[in-house]
Design an enzyme around this catalytic site. Structure first.
Site, PDB file in Angstrom:
ATOM      1  N   ALA A 103     -44.350 -55.638  73.444  1.00 58.57           N
ATOM      2  CA  ALA A 103     -44.665 -55.877  72.021  1.00 58.57           C
ATOM      3  C   ALA A 103     -43.975 -54.815  71.172  1.00 58.57           C
ATOM      4  CB  ALA A 103     -46.168 -55.848  71.815  1.00 58.57           C
ATOM      5  N   ASN A 104     -44.285 -54.779  69.898  1.00 55.73           N
ATOM      6  CA  ASN A 104     -43.742 -53.730  69.025  1.00 55.73           C
ATOM      7  C   ASN A 104     -44.796 -53.346  67.993  1.00 55.73           C
ATOM      8  OD1 ASN A 104     -43.398 -55.425  66.547  1.00 55.73           O
ATOM      9  ND2 ASN A 104     -42.055 -56.551  67.937  1.00 55.73           N
ATOM     10  N   ARG A 105     -44.433 -52.424  67.113  1.00 57.26           N
ATOM     11  CA  ARG A 105     -45.434 -51.824  66.220  1.00 57.26           C
ATOM     12  C   ARG A 105     -45.737 -52.635  64.959  1.00 57.26           C
ATOM     13  NH1 ARG A 105     -46.245 -46.661  67.871  1.00 57.26           N
ATOM     14  NH2 ARG A 105     -44.544 -45.715  69.035  1.00 57.26           N
TER      15      ARG A 105
END
Ligand code: CTP
Length: 390
Positions: A201-203
């Site tokens: 995932a990412n932020r």
């Protein structure tokens, strides 16, 4: 506008009175249907006084006078405030055992529900499945808020406050410059499974994309928001399609076409695991960690920009950059063949933060916008989109 307010059983029913006052102050006509549960918390007399209209609370009495079909045809919008777990379950299953449920099944008007219940009831899979069914049918969900409840407990399940509910209703009924236009917005991260319990995932928080969807709806657009997993509440007046992976996001966007415009604000994972494991990957003593074999995800922005006859008239992308922000954005716009790029420097606290400093790259050149709240970026961008679609 004509609003039929359905008040069901929740201790928060008193807020329906304040909401009515705000709507009538704006010039709306409000008529109320009170369920048996609702009548435990507010009186028919109070609702009649504040709506200035007769209150309907009995299916058979209503049949004798006006009929549930006429009640269902009267409003521009039905607002279920508060919507109890029971009424939402009945709506999801099409039950019709009282006046409110008969009207809800018979109406062709837009329907907005504002859930109010204990956090455990809200989180229950039965309630969540009911909400998913209602959303899929185009019911607009306002809230619930996260906060203290009547009992000494706190969490999601609190009825939205009347001013926010009024704004949500206003957004659904909006008759602004984008009325009649459909816009698809992507928001949030995507989750790419590694195995049943792990993902890449990412932020991204979804703050900017959700704000854009809300700002477009406030200008009257019909908005389909395709969102990865985020903690943001649904923006008022917006149809939300929840997905996890990039491939699901692309499928949901394509299913939402035709659209007049698309805004791709999601931080889509560029790669997924080539093959997600069916079972949880285990550590084997003495063996090296499992390799992550990656495959390229589809590019949603580029796909929508090249969608041939179903291409939205205006396709807007974002560029998340940590260096050479404008130069990279100009190149990205050409590469992805979108019309505009909103470029932002994500090297600071932009991802998850409250503010954004962006550059708008169009065929007319580059505009530098000052640093401002993400909501303000959203309002400005929505106004520009409205201008471009005129
Ligand atoms: N985007 C997309 N689908 C992808 C990757 C990106 O729709 N698989 C969209 C994003 O929503 C954004 C734009 O493309 O509107 C640019 O995203 P960004 O992450 O800045 O660029 P990438 O294309 O991923 O390129 P790079 O990571 O090499 O900078």
């Amino acid at each position: 506008m004509r609003i039929l307010l359905i008040v069901s059983g929740s201790v928060a029913a008193y807020k329906a009175l304040e909401l009515t006052r705000l709507l009538r102050r704006d010039g709306d006509e409000v008529m109320a249907v009170l369920t048996a549960g609702g009548a435990r918390f507010v009186t028919k007399e109070a609702l009649a006084a504040i709506t200035g209209q007769r209150v309907h609370d009995d299916l058979w009495a209503a049949e004798a006078e006006i009929g549930h079909i006429r009640l269902a045809r009267w409003p521009d919008l039905i607002a279920v405030v508060p919507a109890s777990a029971d009424l939402l379950a009945k709506m999801a299953h099409g039950l019709t055992d009282d006046l409110a449920t008969c009207v809800l099944l018979a109406t062709r008007a837009k329907v907005l529900v504002a859930p109010a219940m204990n956090p455990a009831m809200w989180a229950h899979p039965a309630t969540q499945a009911n909400m998913a069914a209602l959303r899929a049918r185009g019911v607009i969900v306002a809230g619930p808020d996260d906060g203290p409840m009547a009992e000494p407990e706190s969490g999601p399940g609190r009825l939205m406050e009347p001013p926010a509910l009024r704004d949500a209703i206003r957004a659904v009924l909006a008759d602004g410059p984008l009325a009649g236009k459909h816009v698809v917005v992507t928001s949030g991260p995507t989750h790419e499974p590694i195995d049943p319990v792990r993902y890449i995932a990412n932020r991204s928080s979804g703050k900017q994309g959700h704000a854009i969807a809300g700002a477009l709806a406030a200008l009257g657009a019909k908005v389909t928001l395709v969102s990865g997993p985020v903690a943001q509440p649904d923006p008022p007046g917006v149809r939300v399609v929840r997905i996890e992976s990039a491939r699901d996001m692309l499928a949901a966007c394509e299913a939402a076409l035709p659209a007049d415009a698309a805004v791709c604000a999601a931080a889509v994972a560029d790669w997924r695991t080539a093959r997600a494991a069916d079972q949880k990957l285990k550590k084997v003593p003495g063996e090296a960690p499992p390799p992550l074999d990656l495959a390229l995800n589809p590019d949603i922005l580029a796909t929508l920009s090249a969608a041939g006859p179903s291409r939205p008239r205006l396709v807007v992308g974002f560029a998340a950059e940590t260096e050479n922000v404008v130069a990279n954005a100009v190149t990205k716009r050409a590469k992805k063949r979108c019309d505009w790029i909103v470029a932002n420097d994500v090297s600071g606290d932009v991802m998850g933060g409250a503010e954004n400093a962006v550059h708008l790259v169009t065929d007319a050149g580059v505009e530098d916008w000052p640093r401002m709240a993400k909501e303000e970026v959203a309002r400005r961008l929505a106004a520009r989109i409205a201008e471009a679609l005129q």
